[in-house]
Structures are given as structure tokens and as C-alpha cells.
Design a protein around this motif. Structure first.
Motif, PDB file in Angstrom:
ATOM      1  N   VAL A  20       0.811  -1.084  -0.088  1.00  0.00           N
ATOM      2  CA  VAL A  20       0.055   0.065   0.056  1.00  0.00           C
ATOM      3  C   VAL A  20       0.777   1.297  -0.078  1.00  0.00           C
ATOM      4  CG1 VAL A  20      -1.603   1.397   1.266  1.00  0.00           C
ATOM      5  CG2 VAL A  20      -1.830  -1.274   1.221  1.00  0.00           C
ATOM      6  N   LYS A  62      -7.145  -2.112   2.777  1.00  0.00           N
ATOM      7  CA  LYS A  62      -6.812  -2.641   1.391  1.00  0.00           C
ATOM      8  C   LYS A  62      -7.905  -3.807   1.146  1.00  0.00           C
ATOM      9  CE  LYS A  62      -4.570  -4.202  -2.242  1.00  0.00           C
ATOM     10  NZ  LYS A  62      -5.617  -4.668  -3.292  1.00  0.00           N
ATOM     11  N   ALA A  69      -7.307   0.744  -2.558  1.00  0.00           N
ATOM     12  CA  ALA A  69      -6.399   0.833  -1.204  1.00  0.00           C
ATOM     13  C   ALA A  69      -6.810   2.360  -0.531  1.00  0.00           C
ATOM     14  CB  ALA A  69      -5.153   0.512  -1.372  1.00  0.00           C
TER      15      ALA A  69
END
Length: 74
Positions: A20, A62, A69
Motif C-alpha cells: 500500500v 486494502k 486501497a
């Protein structure tokens, strides 16, 4: 167990945070259920708290099914 399956692949808290963040992280907390649905596909969303630097704590969300995300920088 803190590992989860995300988009068909097993991830650890650290690898999820790095995915992420787009960079390495110093430390990550266990992955948790976020109790919300993905706004893109309706799939399950998980969260992970992590430290990208010594002075910052971030919570990332996520989707387990798609690319969605979101990052919450306090």
C-alpha cells in the motif's frame, strides 16, 4: 495468525503495508478486519497499522479482492 490472502496471494502485515505504501516500512501491526466493504467491488476490506518512518504512524485499508486501497495519515 496475522497473514491474510489479498488478491489471491498470502501477505504478511509488513508486505501488505509495503504494497500500500509503495516503499519499505519500519514496523507493522497485525492485519485486522476493517468492518467495511470495498467501495469499488464490494469485497472485504482489511486494515494494517504501520510506521513508514520513526515519526509517523499510518493506517492503511486494502480490499482483499481488487486493487482498491486507502491510507489514513494521522
Amino acid at each position: 495468525m496475522s497473514n491474510r490472502v489479498v488478491q489471491g496471494r498470502m501477505v504478511t502485515p509488513e508486505s501488505l503495508a509495503e504494497q500500500v505504501e509503495g516503499d519499505s516500512v519500519l514496523e507493522a501491526e497485525p492485519i485486522r478486519d476493517a468492518d467495511r466493504d470495498c467501495p469499488d467491488c464490494g469485497g472485504d476490506v482489511i486494515s494494517v497499522g504501520y510506521m513508514p518512518s520513526v515519526t509517523e504512524f499510518v493506517t492503511a485499508y486494502k480490499c482483499q479482492e481488487c486493487d482498491w486501497a486507502e491510507v489514513d495519515r494521522d
